[in-house]
Motif scaffolding. Structure first.
Motif, PDB file in Angstrom:
ATOM      1  N   ASP A 168       0.874  -1.176   0.000  1.00 60.64           N
ATOM      2  CA  ASP A 168       0.000   0.000   0.000  1.00 60.64           C
ATOM      3  C   ASP A 168       0.908   1.221   0.000  1.00 60.64           C
ATOM      4  OD1 ASP A 168      -1.795   2.044   0.357  1.00 60.64           O
ATOM      5  OD2 ASP A 168      -2.810   1.183   2.090  1.00 60.64           O
ATOM      6  N   LYS A 186      -2.473  -2.591  -3.311  1.00 61.30           N
ATOM      7  CA  LYS A 186      -3.807  -2.104  -2.951  1.00 61.30           C
ATOM      8  C   LYS A 186      -3.711  -0.616  -2.620  1.00 61.30           C
ATOM      9  CE  LYS A 186      -6.867  -0.535  -0.204  1.00 61.30           C
ATOM     10  NZ  LYS A 186      -6.627   0.725   0.546  1.00 61.30           N
ATOM     11  N   VAL A 235      -5.502  -3.817  -6.797  1.00 64.01           N
ATOM     12  CA  VAL A 235      -6.855  -3.624  -6.291  1.00 64.01           C
ATOM     13  C   VAL A 235      -6.988  -2.129  -6.049  1.00 64.01           C
ATOM     14  CG1 VAL A 235      -8.481  -4.069  -4.426  1.00 64.01           C
ATOM     15  CG2 VAL A 235      -7.013  -5.908  -5.257  1.00 64.01           C
ATOM     16  N   MET A 275      -7.350  -3.830   3.519  1.00 65.72           N
ATOM     17  CA  MET A 275      -6.208  -4.697   3.230  1.00 65.72           C
ATOM     18  C   MET A 275      -6.235  -5.934   4.115  1.00 65.72           C
ATOM     19  SD  MET A 275      -3.192  -5.277   1.686  1.00 65.72           S
ATOM     20  CE  MET A 275      -2.134  -3.878   1.241  1.00 65.72           C
TER      21      MET A 275
END
Length: 328
Positions: A168, A186, A235, A275
């Motif tokens: 992330d 993500k 994502v 997450m």
């Protein structure tokens, strides 16, 4: 075996609730909560809350004992590498006025620089812990003092140890980390655009073209190209709009049911809860053992629970917390 989360910018999060913030006046708070926080810490908190073995590795400071004490009180497995700077405190001011609606204002302190000895110890600790890791999560910004490519370096250590990496990050940190071919990235769509298409779009996650239900073709082409080039999955969340899943050039859109505005107390930590929820479902489906097993079908199946975790966090005032009634 456990999921290891890395947080290179830890802190205390002070969450205060007030009816309505009056600038320049005395404001009496309705409630105050102080928690250990940081993106990687929040991920571990939610994973543990959901019954998944996880620990977070971070750096301490001159007030590390306070940080460790808070973590111990809530049963959070936080492992701190010594450093000399004072751990920062950030404040979230949450207004819950019935007349003006809800609003969250964040006051973010600068992160103190880390020592060279902390960086060396961090690297050695990560290398040693990877032998018992099911996955490595690298989330959030870095404190000053860490090399620019440090998160990419940690990702490469995990790749060499055949441990899937979940990231992330955005900006230069993401561009560098992609060289390690992480299993999954993500972030939200706005973060992807500011990283790879900053010259083409303006506005934030909730404004301009990125707030529209239909994703621009140029964005779709860029996500597909980056995913395919680096052999990784993305994502990309889009607020109340559909979530975009992309794996090595193939993509899907997954609709989500938006959380009613009146139910939102604070969105801080919701991305981290997402997450964690996604990792929980991927572990349940047996996908964390091998990167090749994380298919689009597996990701799509995990999105519903991940979204539920994010929305549960948004119904609380504290970062990386789920409602007491939340059931896995």
């Amino acid at each position: 075996m456990a999921i290891i989360s890395i947080c290179l910018s830890p802190g205390f999060q002070r969450s205060v609730i007030v009816d309505s913030l009056a600038l320049g006046e005395v404001n009496r708070l309705q409630s105050v909560a102080v928690d250990v926080s940081g993106k990687g810490i929040n991920v571990t908190r939610v994973l543990q809350r959901l019954g998944v073995a996880s620990c977070c590795l971070s750096q301490g400071g001159s007030n590390a004992d306070e940080l460790a004490s808070l973590a111990h009180l809530e049963g959070l497995d936080l492992r701190l590498i010594p450093s000399s700077g004072r751990v920062r405190t950030c404040t979230s001011i949450i207004e819950i006025s019935l007349t003006t609606g809800r609003r969250v204002t964040e006051l973010v302190e600068p992160t103190p620089a880390v020592d060279a000895s902390c960086i060396q110890a961090m690297s050695e600790t990560v290398r040693a812990m990877l032998s018992s890791a099911t996955a490595l999560v690298i989330a959030g910004s870095m404190a000053p003092g860490f090399p620019m490519d440090y998160q990419a370096y940690l990702a490469s250590l995990a790749r060499d140890a055949k441990v899937p990496v979940f990231i992330d990050l955005h900006g230069e940190a993401l561009r560098q980390a992609l060289a390690a071919q992480p299993a999954l990235v993500k972030i939200n769509l706005a973060e992807f655009v500011t990283t790879f298409l900053a010259d083409q779009f303006h506005g934030g996650e909730h404004s301009g073209l990125l707030a529209e239900p239909v994703i621009p073709e140029s964005v779709m082409a860029a996500v597909t190209e980056v995913s395919q080039k680096h052999m990784t999955s993305f994502v990309l969340t889009r607020g109340a709009n559909s979530i975009l899943l992309v794996r090595q050039g193939e993509w899907r859109e997954v609709p989500v049911r938006p959380l009613p505005a009146q139910e939102i107390i604070s969105p801080i930590g919701s991305g981290d809860a997402f997450m964690a929820g996604m990792l929980v479902q991927l572990e349940k489906s047996g996908c964390l053992g091998a990167e090749s097993a994380i298919t689009l079908d597996a990701l799509q199946a995990a999105i519903g629970f991940a979204t539920a975790c994010a929305q549960s966090n948004a119904r609380t005032a504290r970062p990386g917390f789920l409602e007491e009634s939340f059931a896995a």
